[in-house]
Motif scaffolding. Structure first.
Motif, PDB file in Angstrom:
ATOM      1  N   PHE A 133       0.837  -1.202   0.000  1.00 36.53           N
ATOM      2  CA  PHE A 133       0.000   0.000   0.000  1.00 36.53           C
ATOM      3  C   PHE A 133       0.875   1.256   0.000  1.00 36.53           C
ATOM      4  O   PHE A 133       0.611   2.216  -0.739  1.00 36.53           O
ATOM      5  N   GLU A 134       1.915   1.255   0.831  1.00 35.37           N
ATOM      6  CA  GLU A 134       2.807   2.419   0.900  1.00 35.37           C
ATOM      7  C   GLU A 134       3.528   2.646  -0.433  1.00 35.37           C
ATOM      8  O   GLU A 134       3.723   3.791  -0.863  1.00 35.37           O
ATOM      9  N   LEU A 135       3.915   1.553  -1.093  1.00 34.81           N
ATOM     10  CA  LEU A 135       4.571   1.674  -2.392  1.00 34.81           C
ATOM     11  C   LEU A 135       3.608   2.276  -3.419  1.00 34.81           C
ATOM     12  O   LEU A 135       3.999   3.136  -4.214  1.00 34.81           O
ATOM     13  N   ALA A 136       2.358   1.824  -3.385  1.00 37.74           N
ATOM     14  CA  ALA A 136       1.360   2.359  -4.312  1.00 37.74           C
ATOM     15  C   ALA A 136       1.124   3.850  -4.068  1.00 37.74           C
ATOM     16  O   ALA A 136       0.910   4.618  -5.019  1.00 37.74           O
ATOM     17  N   GLN A 137       1.172   4.269  -2.810  1.00 35.64           N
ATOM     18  CA  GLN A 137       1.010   5.687  -2.496  1.00 35.64           C
ATOM     19  C   GLN A 137       2.190   6.504  -3.012  1.00 35.64           C
ATOM     20  O   GLN A 137       2.036   7.652  -3.434  1.00 35.64           O
TER      21      GLN A 137
END
Length: 240
Positions: free
Chosen positions: A191-195
């Motif tokens: 999720f953090e990578l996608a953000q």
């Protein structure tokens, strides 16, 4: 600049009944991806006049291109051409250039251009023909709707005929990393990578093999440098 968008409308009772497996959407998606046109939506509808007209109107208004498959043959249930004409309020009738193509084809094969086969020469006013090098009977384009046959070999040949005439954008690129951990373990960092990379599409596709769980993480986008950077970070987050 964003890529052009597309939708596909698969038409036919045989698809929805399970009698025939659709392969045309899979083929079209791959070809559009290479051409830089983003397939955003796909629908399946029965051989129902009102349903086809409604779907064509909506998809045509919301996407740059609409590709249809099915329903342009010689039988009574081949109603797609009439529905496209109705959706754009156009007259439809046998057209001389389409008739000439069919007449020459059936003369070469020693067959007769009967009334049933002549149905395949009925083209809405204002449409342009799509070449069919397999069985000659043409598809057509009206406004932003490209109308093609449902038989896969013919559909694919028509796609090859029409795609070079369409303006595409940047081809969609992708890289994949296999991670031997369950989705519940990787969801947070993913999720953090996608953000961090909102311009990329990052998808997780779980698998189970020989009792082991894992996910194939696919990163897609049009900028190869950005994909490389995101994949490097992903690899650092989940080293083998």
């Amino acid at each position: 600049m964003a890529n052009p968008t597309a939708a596909m409308l698969v038409i036919g009772d045989e698809i929805l009944s399970g009698r025939t497996r659709d392969s045309n959407m899979h083929y079209l998606a791959g070809e559009l991806t290479k051409h830089g046109i983003d397939l955003k939506e796909a629908r399946m509808v029965s051989d129902d006049h009102a349903a086809i007209v409604a779907a064509v109107k909506h998809l045509s208004a919301t996407h740059d291109h609409v590709f249809t498959s099915g329903g342009i043959g010689p039988t009574h249930d081949d109603i797609t051409a009439d529905c496209i004409a109705a959706a754009f309020d156009r007259n439809i009738d046998v057209r001389d250039d389409a008739r000439a193509l069919l007449a020459a084809h059936y003369e070469r094969s020693g067959s007769t251009l009967n009334q049933a086969r002549l149905r395949m020469a009925r083209i809405p006013d204002g449409a342009t023909l799509i070449e069919n090098p397999v069985s000659v009977a043409p598809g057509f384009t009206l406004e932003n709707v490209h109308v093609m046959a449902g038989v896969p070999s013919i559909f694919e040949s028509m796609v090859a005929s029409i795609l070079p005439t369409l303006t595409g954008g940047a081809p969609l690129l992708s890289q994949t990393l296999r991670i031997n951990q369950g989705e519940g373990e990787i969801a947070g960092p993913l999720f953090e990578l996608a953000q961090e990379y909102p311009d990329l599409m990052i998808g997780s596709y779980p698998f189970q093999k020989d009792g082991a769980h894992g996910s194939n993480i696919v990163i897609r986008g049009t900028d190869g440098t950005r994909i490389d950077a995101a994949m490097t970070k992903l690899s650092d987050l989940f080293p083998e």
